[in-house]
Design a protein around this motif. Structure first.
Motif, short mmCIF file in Angstrom:
data_model
loop_
_atom_site.label_atom_id
_atom_site.label_comp_id
_atom_site.label_asym_id
_atom_site.label_seq_id
_atom_site.Cartn_x
_atom_site.Cartn_y
_atom_site.Cartn_z
N GLY A 657 0.81 -1.20 0.00
CA GLY A 657 0.00 0.00 0.00
C GLY A 657 0.85 1.26 0.00
O GLY A 657 2.06 1.25 0.24
N VAL A 658 0.22 2.42 -0.22
CA VAL A 658 0.91 3.70 -0.26
C VAL A 658 1.06 4.22 1.14
O VAL A 658 0.19 4.03 1.99
CB VAL A 658 0.12 4.69 -1.14
CG1 VAL A 658 0.83 6.04 -1.25
CG2 VAL A 658 -0.08 4.10 -2.52
N ASP A 659 2.16 4.89 1.39
CA ASP A 659 2.41 5.44 2.71
C ASP A 659 1.31 6.44 3.04
O ASP A 659 1.08 7.42 2.32
CB ASP A 659 3.77 6.15 2.72
CG ASP A 659 4.18 6.55 4.12
OD1 ASP A 659 3.36 6.38 5.04
OD2 ASP A 659 5.31 7.05 4.28
N LEU A 664 -2.72 11.34 3.31
CA LEU A 664 -3.75 11.77 4.23
C LEU A 664 -3.38 13.14 4.79
O LEU A 664 -2.21 13.45 5.02
CB LEU A 664 -3.93 10.76 5.37
CG LEU A 664 -4.35 9.33 4.94
CD1 LEU A 664 -4.43 8.45 6.15
CD2 LEU A 664 -5.68 9.38 4.20
N THR A 665 -4.40 13.95 4.97
CA THR A 665 -4.22 15.24 5.60
C THR A 665 -5.15 15.30 6.79
O THR A 665 -6.37 15.29 6.62
CB THR A 665 -4.54 16.39 4.62
OG1 THR A 665 -3.68 16.25 3.48
CG2 THR A 665 -4.35 17.73 5.28
N ASN A 666 -4.54 15.37 7.97
CA ASN A 666 -5.29 15.38 9.22
C ASN A 666 -6.25 14.20 9.32
O ASN A 666 -7.36 14.33 9.83
CB ASN A 666 -6.07 16.70 9.36
CG ASN A 666 -5.14 17.89 9.52
OD1 ASN A 666 -4.06 17.75 10.09
ND2 ASN A 666 -5.55 19.04 8.98
N GLY A 667 -5.85 13.14 8.69
CA GLY A 667 -6.67 11.94 8.82
C GLY A 667 -7.80 11.88 7.83
O GLY A 667 -8.62 10.99 7.90
N HIS A 668 -7.94 12.84 6.86
CA HIS A 668 -9.03 12.82 5.89
C HIS A 668 -8.46 12.99 4.50
O HIS A 668 -7.44 13.67 4.29
CB HIS A 668 -10.03 13.96 6.16
CG HIS A 668 -10.67 13.86 7.53
ND1 HIS A 668 -11.74 13.04 7.79
CD2 HIS A 668 -10.36 14.50 8.71
CE1 HIS A 668 -12.08 13.15 9.06
NE2 HIS A 668 -11.24 14.04 9.64
N ALA A 669 -9.20 12.47 3.45
CA ALA A 669 -8.77 12.61 2.07
C ALA A 669 -9.10 14.01 1.57
O ALA A 669 -10.11 14.61 1.95
CB ALA A 669 -9.46 11.57 1.18
N ASP A 693 -7.37 2.18 1.28
CA ASP A 693 -6.17 1.72 2.02
C ASP A 693 -6.26 2.16 3.47
O ASP A 693 -5.86 1.42 4.38
CB ASP A 693 -4.91 2.29 1.38
CG ASP A 693 -4.62 1.62 0.04
OD1 ASP A 693 -5.14 0.51 -0.19
OD2 ASP A 693 -3.86 2.20 -0.75
N ARG A 694 -6.80 3.35 3.69
CA ARG A 694 -6.91 3.82 5.07
C ARG A 694 -7.90 2.95 5.84
O ARG A 694 -7.64 2.58 6.99
CB ARG A 694 -7.39 5.28 5.09
CG ARG A 694 -7.47 5.85 6.50
CD ARG A 694 -7.98 7.27 6.48
NE ARG A 694 -7.97 7.82 7.82
CZ ARG A 694 -8.87 7.56 8.75
NH1 ARG A 694 -9.90 6.75 8.47
NH2 ARG A 694 -8.77 8.11 9.96
N ASP A 695 -9.04 2.63 5.20
CA ASP A 695 -10.01 1.76 5.88
C ASP A 695 -9.42 0.38 6.17
O ASP A 695 -9.64 -0.20 7.25
CB ASP A 695 -11.26 1.61 5.01
CG ASP A 695 -12.01 2.94 4.86
OD1 ASP A 695 -11.80 3.83 5.73
OD2 ASP A 695 -12.78 3.07 3.91
N LEU A 696 -8.66 -0.14 5.21
CA LEU A 696 -8.03 -1.46 5.43
C LEU A 696 -7.00 -1.40 6.55
O LEU A 696 -6.92 -2.33 7.37
CB LEU A 696 -7.37 -1.92 4.12
CG LEU A 696 -6.76 -3.32 4.15
CD1 LEU A 696 -7.83 -4.36 4.44
CD2 LEU A 696 -6.07 -3.62 2.81
N ALA A 732 0.13 5.76 14.31
CA ALA A 732 0.86 6.95 13.87
C ALA A 732 0.56 7.27 12.42
O ALA A 732 0.41 8.45 12.05
CB ALA A 732 2.36 6.74 14.08
N GLN A 733 0.43 6.24 11.59
CA GLN A 733 0.13 6.49 10.19
C GLN A 733 -1.30 6.99 10.01
O GLN A 733 -1.57 7.84 9.17
CB GLN A 733 0.32 5.20 9.38
CG GLN A 733 1.77 4.75 9.26
CD GLN A 733 1.93 3.51 8.42
OE1 GLN A 733 1.03 3.18 7.66
NE2 GLN A 733 3.08 2.84 8.56
N LEU A 734 -2.21 6.44 10.84
CA LEU A 734 -3.60 6.87 10.75
C LEU A 734 -3.83 8.21 11.43
O LEU A 734 -4.87 8.85 11.20
CB LEU A 734 -4.51 5.82 11.40
CG LEU A 734 -4.62 4.48 10.67
CD1 LEU A 734 -5.36 3.47 11.53
CD2 LEU A 734 -5.36 4.66 9.34
N GLU A 735 -2.90 8.62 12.28
CA GLU A 735 -3.00 9.86 13.03
C GLU A 735 -4.32 9.93 13.79
O GLU A 735 -5.05 10.91 13.73
CB GLU A 735 -2.86 11.06 12.08
CG GLU A 735 -1.49 11.14 11.42
CD GLU A 735 -1.36 12.36 10.52
OE1 GLU A 735 -2.38 13.09 10.38
OE2 GLU A 735 -0.28 12.58 9.98
#
Length: 767
Positions: A657-659, A664-669, A693-696, A732-735
């Motif tokens: 997946g992509v980093d 993500l910006t502040n946790g939102h697309a 990817d974020r949901d996964l 940390a990635q999901l913030e």
């Protein structure tokens, strides 16, 4: 009177004699025997007298015939020669002829009479030996036969049968010596008989008293050696009997009793000896007058070299030393062939008890030392038997090399027909076997271990009996009478039992070390880890049992490393298939079920199907392996392995997946209005993919937190878990904010609390 003896002539049959009381019958028997003896003597005298008269008549008839022929011859000559001078010359010639004829006939009759006596003496000697009679009488007859043979052989015309009689005399002499040998080795022979037998040997071999003593001891020693070749308890006890009897007989016979018996041989000439005269078979009353004067006056000559007590003592001491060595060798050979510890102890009791009774016969200061030699022989054998009884049977462990069938579940017992006619022992055994995971092969090893424990119990009971043996009650003397009786009693009742028990404990400890070493050596082999763990548990149970029953102190078993390796192998065998399936599932990157998310922002409330399937598969695999295997240590090993492997699977699935930090910006697309000028539609699609990817990743984070609850171990803190590292990195990635993070962890923990009973084996070992 009731006890009056009836007249035998009044009895019509032999049954009438037994109508009287037993004492009357005995007196009647004695009277009849006396009458028989009297009649025999009268008949012998009558026959002898009649025979002599008849012989004299025959001789007179022969003499008359000869005289008549001589008279007729003379008358004829007288008729032819009637001169007085011729008659006178003829008369002188006749007188000379009569003198020559008388000498020739006398020599002829003497030869015949001595030959007859010689034949009769040999026949009586042979018959006496065959009947087991007096050896001294046989030796006197052979001496007489030798004298008669010499006398007859010196005559001018010895008979042709003389050579056969000489060979028969030599054969009888050898038979007599063999007969004497057999008589000397009988321990039950009376000493008077022994004295006569020794005198017979001295007479027939012309031996000195010292030679006779040496021959007596040599005969007894050869009998001991012959008995030692038969390795049995009976022969050993017989050797001790003969050993004791020899010491007693030698001291009683030499030098006094044998010297007295020997001196009686030279009191009277041989032909006047009572034993010889009483033999009617020799017909000495008829042939005695024809026997030469040298034979009639012969008196047995024996060598009277004085045998002193010191020589007897010295000879006995030398003989006893060799005899004791022979006895010890026989005992050792007999004991070495006996594999029954109880039989060895029984033999020890009998042999040492009998040897203790020799104290009064040995009369030396080394009695305790020789008892110590006997003790060492029995104790060495008991130590060997202790080691053999503690040694595991071959095949107790390596039976698991064969393929085995998984143990059936406990509830499968309900499907089997169990015969309980003899009680519920078989049902109880089946329950225990399934509870401990004992399949057919493990059961074989367990049976052998049970047999091993049974042998240990049996030998330990024997060792306890060894300490309880009483010696004063069995031996016919008091041990206090011995100079070192207290020491002997202490050695027999305390030192020996302690020695056997120490060797027994040492052998048990060595056997257990061998079992543990076998498990340790095979911990990393291809043998099934489940079977090795079960075998190790069975060995541990026996170790605790022997420590409680026999006081075998081994400390902690040196198998902790092997246990760790086995738990690791078991965890790998159990988790390998389930983890691989889970890794394949997460690599497919299936979208999560967002409809089941809850809250604001929406967060997962339950793990993904792949994660639930993973825990269910793990639990089924653990159950199939056997519930008895999953101790807290084994579960912790499995959880440690799962922590590593699951983390690797999650990282591998998300590595493509992509980093998230770049998308993500502040946790939102980013919205389409925020897109800079010149952004194409593909950028919008990429933004949609980033949302997926974020949901996964969020679902994977929930799964990781849930699996943290599953793999949580009392051995590894939460902070050191690999899944914790993954969760922290994902957060940390999901913030995620603190509230969202706590809500996510709370949802995962509550779901585990609702479902952990479904995975009871996995719950073992958790904090």
């Amino acid at each position: 009177m009731a006890n009056q003896v009836p007249d035998p002539r009044t009895l019509s049959s032999w049954e009438d004699a037994f109508q009287y009381p037993l004492p009357v019958v005995r007196k009647l028997e004695q009277q009849l025997r006396k009458n028989i003896d009297d009649n025999r003597q009268k008949l012998r005298s009558l026959v002898g007298a009649s025979y002599r008269d008849l012989l004299g008549t025959a001789e007179k008839i022969i003499e008359m015939d000869e005289q008549m022929q001589a008279v007729e011859g003379h008358l004829g000559d007288i008729g032819r020669k009637c001169s007085a001078r011729a008659v006178e010359r003829a008369s002188e010639n006749h007188a000379r002829m009569r003198t020559t004829l008388s000498a020739t006939e006398s020599a002829k009759h003497g030869t015949m009479a001595q030959t007859k006596v010689l034949q009769s003496a040999l026949s009586v000697a042979a018959r006496t030996i065959k009947a087991g009679g007096d050896a001294l009488l046989v030796s006197k007859l052979l001496v007489l036969a030798r004298l008669l043979h010499k006398s007859v052989s010196e005559t001018p015309n010895p008979p042709p049968i003389l050579e056969d009689l000489r060979r028969k005399l030599a054969v009888l002499r050898r038979k007599l010596l063999t007969y004497i040998e057999r008589a000397l080795v009988k321990p039950t022979t009376e000493r008077s008989t022994l004295a006569h037998t020794l005198c017979a040997y001295s007479l027939v071999s012309s031996s000195t008293p010292k030679d006779v003593l040496r021959h007596f001891l040599q005969a007894r020693f050869e009998q001991l050696e012959a008995s030692s070749e038969i390795s049995s308890e009976t022969s050993v006890l017989a050797m001790l009997d003969l050993y004791k009897q020899t010491l007693s007989d030698a001291r009683a016979l030499f030098p006094r009793l044998f010297a007295e018996a020997l001196s009686q041989l030279s009191n009277v000439p041989l032909l006047q000896d009572k034993q010889i005269v009483s033999l009617y078979e020799l017909n000495l009353d008829m042939y005695g007058i024809w026997i030469s004067e040298d034979v009639r006056s012969f008196t047995p000559w024996v060598r009277h070299e004085q045998l002193v007590t010191s020589e007897v003592t010295s000879g006995l001491a030398s003989w006893a030393k060799q005899a004791q060595a022979t006895v010890l060798t026989a005992v050792k050979d007999c004991v070495s062939l006996n594999n029954d510890a109880r039989a060895v102890l029984d033999m020890r009791k009998k042999v040492i008890s009998q040897y203790l009774g020799l104290g009064s016969s040995l009369r030396d200061g080394n009695h305790a030392a020789r008892i110590g030699d006997l003790r060492n022989i029995f104790m060495e054998r008991m130590e060997q038997l202790a080691a053999d009884s503690a040694r595991p049977v071959h095949g107790v462990l390596n039976v698991v090399d064969k393929p085995s069938q998984q143990p059936s579940a406990m509830w499968d017992l309900a499907l089997n027909d169990i015969n309980i006619d003899g009680g519920a022992s078989q049902f109880r055994q089946d329950v225990v076997d399934r509870r401990h995971g004992r399949d057919a092969q493990v059961r074989q090893s367990v049976n052998k271990l049970d047999g091993w424990m049974s042998r240990l119990d049996s030998f330990w009971n024997l060792a306890q009996q060894l300490r309880l043996m009483k010696w004063d009650d069995e031996v016919g003397l008091d041990l206090d009478d011995l100079s070192d009786g207290a020491s002997v009693q202490d050695d027999l009742s305390k030192v020996d039992p302690q020695r056997v028990q120490d060797r027994f404990r040492e052998a048990i400890s060595q056997a257990l070390h061998e079992m543990y070493s076998w498990v340790t050596q095979n911990a990393a082999s291809e043998l099934r880890a489940a079977v090795l763990i079960r075998m190790l548990r069975e060995i541990d149970q026996r170790r605790l049992a022997v420590a409680d029953r026999f006081g075998v102190s081994m400390g902690e078993a040196s198998s902790s490393e092997a246990v760790s390796v086995l738990h690791r192998r078991l965890a790998e065998d159990i988790s390998d298939s389930a983890v691989k399936q889970y890794a394949d599932s997460v690599k497919k990157r299936l979208p999560p079920a967002l409809a089941l998310w809850d809250g604001s922002p929406p967060l997962p409330m339950q793990p993904s199907p792949a994660t639930f399937k993973l825990t269910a598969s793990l639990h089924r695999a653990m159950s199939r392996a056997g519930n008895d295997l999953w101790s807290p240590a084994a579960v912790n090993a499995l959880k440690s392995l799962l922590d590593e492997s699951i983390t690797n699977a999650l990282r591998s699935s998300l590595s493509t997946g992509v980093d998230m930090k770049t998308t993500l910006t502040n946790g939102h697309a980013a919205s389409e209005d925020d897109m800079p000028n010149g952004v194409s539609k593909s950028a919008t699609q990429e933004q949609t993919s980033d949302d997926s990817d974020r949901d996964l990743l969020l679902q994977s984070t929930f799964d990781a937190i849930y699996l943290q609850c599953v793999t949580l171990s009392s051995r590894v803190p939460v902070q050191q878990q690999s899944l914790q590292t993954f969760v922290s990195s994902a957060k940390a990635q999901l913030e995620l904010g603190d509230a969202s993070s706590r809500r996510l962890e709370k949802s995962a923990g509550e779901y585990w609390k609702r479902t952990y009973l479904l995975f009871g084996l996995l719950a073992t070992g958790s904090n």
